[in-house]
Design a protein around this motif. Sequence first.
Motif, mmCIF file in Angstrom:
data_model
loop_
_atom_site.group_PDB
_atom_site.id
_atom_site.type_symbol
_atom_site.label_atom_id
_atom_site.label_comp_id
_atom_site.label_asym_id
_atom_site.label_seq_id
_atom_site.Cartn_x
_atom_site.Cartn_y
_atom_site.Cartn_z
ATOM 1 N N TYR A 1 0.933 -21.620 26.906
ATOM 2 C CA TYR A 1 1.814 -21.385 25.773
ATOM 3 C C TYR A 1 3.273 -21.259 26.216
ATOM 4 O O TYR A 1 4.188 -21.815 25.601
ATOM 5 C CB TYR A 1 1.383 -20.120 25.016
ATOM 6 C CG TYR A 1 2.373 -19.714 23.967
ATOM 7 C CD1 TYR A 1 2.520 -20.470 22.805
ATOM 8 C CD2 TYR A 1 3.184 -18.599 24.135
ATOM 9 C CE1 TYR A 1 3.453 -20.118 21.841
ATOM 10 C CE2 TYR A 1 4.115 -18.241 23.181
ATOM 11 C CZ TYR A 1 4.250 -19.006 22.041
ATOM 12 O OH TYR A 1 5.170 -18.659 21.088
ATOM 13 N N ARG B 1 -4.806 -21.428 26.502
ATOM 14 C CA ARG B 1 -5.767 -20.518 27.121
ATOM 15 C C ARG B 1 -5.170 -19.111 27.207
ATOM 16 O O ARG B 1 -4.033 -18.953 27.663
ATOM 17 C CB ARG B 1 -6.145 -21.027 28.518
ATOM 18 C CG ARG B 1 -6.920 -22.341 28.481
ATOM 19 C CD ARG B 1 -7.046 -22.933 29.875
ATOM 20 N NE ARG B 1 -5.732 -23.263 30.411
ATOM 21 C CZ ARG B 1 -5.462 -23.466 31.693
ATOM 22 N NH1 ARG B 1 -6.434 -23.353 32.597
ATOM 23 N NH2 ARG B 1 -4.254 -23.765 32.086
ATOM 24 N N PRO B 2 -5.903 -18.078 26.806
ATOM 25 C CA PRO B 2 -5.359 -16.712 26.839
ATOM 26 C C PRO B 2 -4.920 -16.308 28.250
ATOM 27 O O PRO B 2 -5.609 -16.613 29.233
ATOM 28 C CB PRO B 2 -6.541 -15.842 26.382
ATOM 29 C CG PRO B 2 -7.423 -16.763 25.604
ATOM 30 C CD PRO B 2 -7.264 -18.112 26.249
ATOM 31 N N SER B 3 -3.787 -15.650 28.319
ATOM 32 C CA SER B 3 -3.235 -15.113 29.575
ATOM 33 C C SER B 3 -2.965 -16.176 30.630
ATOM 34 O O SER B 3 -2.759 -15.861 31.797
ATOM 35 C CB SER B 3 -4.131 -13.999 30.136
ATOM 36 O OG SER B 3 -4.060 -12.865 29.288
ATOM 37 N N HIS B 4 -2.985 -17.451 30.219
ATOM 38 C CA HIS B 4 -2.520 -18.541 31.070
ATOM 39 C C HIS B 4 -1.088 -18.889 30.684
ATOM 40 O O HIS B 4 -0.532 -18.319 29.745
ATOM 41 C CB HIS B 4 -3.413 -19.776 30.897
ATOM 42 C CG HIS B 4 -4.538 -19.832 31.872
ATOM 43 N ND1 HIS B 4 -4.376 -20.169 33.185
ATOM 44 C CD2 HIS B 4 -5.866 -19.584 31.721
ATOM 45 C CE1 HIS B 4 -5.544 -20.148 33.805
ATOM 46 N NE2 HIS B 4 -6.475 -19.784 32.944
ATOM 47 N N ALA B 5 -0.528 -19.863 31.388
ATOM 48 C CA ALA B 5 0.869 -20.253 31.155
ATOM 49 C C ALA B 5 1.000 -21.412 30.171
ATOM 50 O O ALA B 5 2.105 -21.910 29.960
ATOM 51 C CB ALA B 5 1.514 -20.631 32.488
ATOM 52 N N PRO C 1 -7.628 -15.275 34.506
ATOM 53 C CA PRO C 1 -7.852 -15.290 33.043
ATOM 54 C C PRO C 1 -8.907 -16.300 32.565
ATOM 55 O O PRO C 1 -9.338 -16.201 31.413
ATOM 56 C CB PRO C 1 -6.463 -15.625 32.483
ATOM 57 C CG PRO C 1 -5.728 -16.286 33.596
ATOM 58 C CD PRO C 1 -6.289 -15.757 34.878
ATOM 59 N N ASN D 1 -7.499 -9.892 29.354
ATOM 60 C CA ASN D 1 -6.876 -11.079 28.758
ATOM 61 C C ASN D 1 -6.225 -10.713 27.431
ATOM 62 O O ASN D 1 -6.758 -9.890 26.674
ATOM 63 C CB ASN D 1 -7.933 -12.170 28.514
ATOM 64 C CG ASN D 1 -8.131 -13.052 29.737
ATOM 65 O OD1 ASN D 1 -7.557 -12.802 30.793
ATOM 66 N ND2 ASN D 1 -8.950 -14.080 29.590
ATOM 67 N N GLN E 1 3.986 -14.836 31.042
ATOM 68 C CA GLN E 1 2.817 -15.594 31.510
ATOM 69 C C GLN E 1 3.306 -16.803 32.292
ATOM 70 O O GLN E 1 4.137 -17.573 31.798
ATOM 71 C CB GLN E 1 1.933 -15.992 30.318
ATOM 72 C CG GLN E 1 1.103 -14.794 29.820
ATOM 73 C CD GLN E 1 0.572 -14.938 28.415
ATOM 74 O OE1 GLN E 1 1.082 -15.707 27.621
ATOM 75 N NE2 GLN E 1 -0.462 -14.150 28.108
#
Lengths: 354, 354, 354, 354
Positions: free
Chosen positions: D106, D100-104, D301, C260, C282
């Motif tokens: 952002y 959320r890290p490594s999610h979409a 993730p 991550n 992402q």
Amino acid sequence: MNTFGINLRLTTAGESHGPAMCAILDGMPAGIHADFDTLEEAMRRRAPGGKFGSPRREPDKVDILSGLYRGITTGAPIAFLIRNRDVRSEDYESISTVYRPSHADYTYQARYGHTDPRGGGRASARETSLRVAAGAIAQWALAPRGIDCAAFTMRVGSEAIPSEFVDFSQDDIWSSPVYCPHKPTSDSIEACLHSVASQGDTVGGIVGGRITGLPAGIGEPIYGKLHARLAAAMMSINAAHGFDYGMGFDGCCGLGSELNDVFDPDGHGGISLRTNHSGGIQGGISNGAPITFRVGFKPIPTLGRSQSTVARDGSIAILEPRGRHDVCALPRAVPVVQAMARLVILDSLLSPKL
Amino acid sequence: MNTFGINLRLTTAGESHGPAMCAILDGMPAGIHADFDTLEEAMRRRAPGGKFGSPRREPDKVDILSGLYRGITTGAPIAFLIRNRDVRSEDYESISTVYRPSHADYTYQARYGHTDPRGGGRASARETSLRVAAGAIAQWALAPRGIDCAAFTMRVGSEAIPSEFVDFSQDDIWSSPVYCPHKPTSDSIEACLHSVASQGDTVGGIVGGRITGLPAGIGEPIYGKLHARLAAAMMSINAAHGFDYGMGFDGCCGLGSELNDVFDPDGHGGISLRTNHSGGIQGGISNGAPITFRVGFKPIPTLGRSQSTVARDGSIAILEPRGRHDVCALPRAVPVVQAMARLVILDSLLSPKL
Amino acid sequence: MNTFGINLRLTTAGESHGPAMCAILDGMPAGIHADFDTLEEAMRRRAPGGKFGSPRREPDKVDILSGLYRGITTGAPIAFLIRNRDVRSEDYESISTVYRPSHADYTYQARYGHTDPRGGGRASARETSLRVAAGAIAQWALAPRGIDCAAFTMRVGSEAIPSEFVDFSQDDIWSSPVYCPHKPTSDSIEACLHSVASQGDTVGGIVGGRITGLPAGIGEPIYGKLHARLAAAMMSINAAHGFDYGMGFDGCCGLGSELNDVFDPDGHGGISLRTNHSGGIQGGISNGAPITFRVGFKPIPTLGRSQSTVARDGSIAILEPRGRHDVCALPRAVPVVQAMARLVILDSLLSPKL
Amino acid sequence: MNTFGINLRLTTAGESHGPAMCAILDGMPAGIHADFDTLEEAMRRRAPGGKFGSPRREPDKVDILSGLYRGITTGAPIAFLIRNRDVRSEDYESISTVYRPSHADYTYQARYGHTDPRGGGRASARETSLRVAAGAIAQWALAPRGIDCAAFTMRVGSEAIPSEFVDFSQDDIWSSPVYCPHKPTSDSIEACLHSVASQGDTVGGIVGGRITGLPAGIGEPIYGKLHARLAAAMMSINAAHGFDYGMGFDGCCGLGSELNDVFDPDGHGGISLRTNHSGGIQGGISNGAPITFRVGFKPIPTLGRSQSTVARDGSIAILEPRGRHDVCALPRAVPVVQAMARLVILDSLLSPKL
């Protein structure tokens, strides 16, 4: 090809007597505020059950399934359903064994081999309910930009608005039971429709279109000309048989010296136009003047009379009048023309930019 | 949008006064025999330099760069060039500083900010030379299937073919100097064009279209209706202002009982039609009858007279007549309409199949 | 399908031994300044005749036919040609009678029935010269925005750049004869290529890609994911057999807790990333970090050795080495990967906007 | 871009926590018999609630709204819905305030400005349920032609099927709880998943693909290469990070003399292949051998551990584990890979033909 549009894409599905009509509108920009009144109003205007429409009663409620969060578009595709509630397929049982004259029964059979014949199946004008909903959604993005797409009944049979009558409002249109903004013509069209209906006959008509508020410079050159896209949009509506814009077919008989639109300086480095024979479009791109066009609709082919025809088995048959049908594609085609104009214009505004 | 078509895609490039016009035709099936006579003949018919065309002399030789091997198509895209030889850009120098009335100068400027003004640049009708070549290549695949796409001069100004005159051949068309198969009308159109030209004026006209030999079942439903695609094709031609098919706008004033096309058994399990008000298309799909349509063209906006207009700097200007121009979009639009019909029909035949 | 792209569309045509390669790039925005040095440099880098390339000598001059006026794009499509000058079709005469192993001869024959076999015809990697030119033109719009698309030789055979070597410039790439920015690896790859060539063999390799300067928020969701479009772009290059991005296949064996990318505040209301296992993307949309990817190329199938195969008539045949060929798809694939990245990125930036 | 495909087009809509997922599959040929068992079975295989999947319970019933009449396709578009029943949006309330890290989260925010954050909204893998349904519908047309698209778990973490194990059936796949046809590897993958889950961690894996029964000559050249389309299809699946086919990345390090696929006469004028390093595709077109490919998936993730991250307001935040999530994209990605392969193959078979 069940998808319309390039940057804003409407894909539709559903048959007249299936469980529901379904559409996905992809490409709506994010951040647009939903206006459900606009949507419901548009649906009401196209809905069956009016004075001159088929007696089929459909509330035509649009059930939006996606693409909105807290009443604002997210840029995700907007899926929506319109349930088919008042389905009486038995009305169509006899019909489904014959090819109805000037309908799509025969050509769909030739094309697909296996088709849904109930109520015209996929070829039914019920599909246009989805277009009207999509057009109303597109309007959510057009309204804040001051862009107005008007459609109106210009002619039915031999009753036509005088050509010099050009100054009218959306209210003038929708307050007429036949969506004709010119009161005397509206009255005579009503009379015409009553008369034609009483004879079990149908009649054709012409819908006018007028788009205002569009800035200059919108549209694509060559194969994506704004009027070519409007033509394709309008000709895809059931029963449409003709499209022209600006001076139209009339101008095709005139002289350049009479029909050229002379430019004048607008005092701000831009131009103004003395006339609008070009219908707001030059070289396929808007020039800032109102876009004007016409769409001709043939008489609806389903008559209240017996007609000679051919059965699916190839034998001679008589088509007896059954089911529920309109006397004229107008006035119900008017909100459909408006919707298609809205889709084309928003699509054109949404051109790729850096 | 410089690409036309779905299964058969024509992409064009090139400006009137650039070094060459260039196109790529993608989707031609493999194994089709090239017929260069058909190609050259089509080019000659559209070529400038005729009696009523601009005096610009272009041999309009089509230089095919790819997609053929030993005179047979390979399924690879067919690229071709037409060199611009007789370019006299100086003729356009004065013009390029003003917005010509009813031309695309102003709208291109509004759209792009920076344009090639020489000879109309990208908006010039010279682009249609590529369409004619592509249509002739499409014809290589249509001819062996017995499909014929005819276009002809139906009307110029107030001179029109009598509506009952419908039986004529391709030879009747092309043997007329104005591509009008009805000899008396051809003569009066010639006279009309001479008269209009002598006054430094221009005039509009209508091109008729007729497609025969197409089997029933060709075309797409809903948004890809055959007549919607023909409409988009024809309305993308320079100066086109209207399209209708079958009964067209005239039928929009008629009654269903008069305009329905009655089906009869054809004796082989299929149907025949007593009339062809539908113009060979029902529900967007061919019914086997001839496809008939009309395309209206406005008067060419470049006059042999002074015109008041606006300069690119926003000041009032006078446009003096210069350069070389046609009196009427017809007859040169006739082979262009034919070409666009050929492209639409071959594209429609090339539908995805298992 | 000879067109690549949605908002920026490259259509190519031409066969290896035809008169010219031809392309039309449609969708370039207007007002972009042409930089012919960038274009010529890109062409030189892909040109045959290098140390490890085929001895075919092509100046690969790009002849732009349209879309520019006074050195600035007009928004019109840009057509360009690359002439095929050094064509020695006789080299391929013997070859054209057999199906070359692991080439497209057999599958093209199965698909089209009639193909141009000279030099691989349409399937030749010569088509990629057009991609390089188009990518360089796209770069005209990317450069002023500070967007840089780098491609480089990451591995040939078993010689690979150390994974920790990530800090290098475009100059480091192009100053290596094998386009490998890590000097020791560049040297060993040179040695490897000499050795493989001397044995009449060929070898595969991996091209790395790195895109910097792209802001967050570029790309499409679902089916248009930025990495899906990069994958399609790269896998369309001749001999490409694999694509991955960010952590790639290696990460497919790792743990979420290790891979991550943790977000930190960037101090301006936005984010920064501690790691870049996501490769700058992402959910299919750029996050502002560098986009990193790899493209694997198989060994070139044309060997300098005899190979057993099948003739077009179905008999056993021996393919003797003839003609002029590369030892490895790299380094010449490097500028092609760069070009495809440029096209994808500019296409993504050119998304439809109000 | 929410549409996938050219001749067979799947358009999807719907968010994880909206009322329903909705899709329209356009281009299905008419006359295909529906097989609802195939459809339901495919849905069950992807459904949540399995041993290693999220505990979310969705019956995932596919409600087909159109395109079928009496259990046979009509050529009309097939619309279908999957209702979202077990929606617990409150689980996501805390989550929706942070990226959320490594999610979409952002990147969608950067792209759209206004998004539906509930359960990942539009970016949720729930969208793949529609792909699986569409793939099963495509299979109705593939099955009678003997075409089989298999996907299977090839590797999870460091547990991988031995490379020499290639002979297995669909039953071998689906009888494994982790869709791994090699029993010992299936067992060790189960153990691996239990172990990773118990640590609140997630792990990546590789799905293998194998398509048999496809005749030679299917696919498009240049930009529509069969493997490029498979790559785009697979890389559009959530969490996919790599694609290769045939020899794949491994082959990129090998020699031509070892990896060329030698042709032999098949005794009927055609060819057979001694090896299949090309993975059934040469020049983008099928050669009749099995098509083989791999798709790499990153670790999911969403962890069962606290993670440092950034809130939507730009401040530092801690993401606490909530909601319901999978340990690994596999095995649930397996039926998704299968579905995308089915869509690509049917699309490729449905190429335009005269």
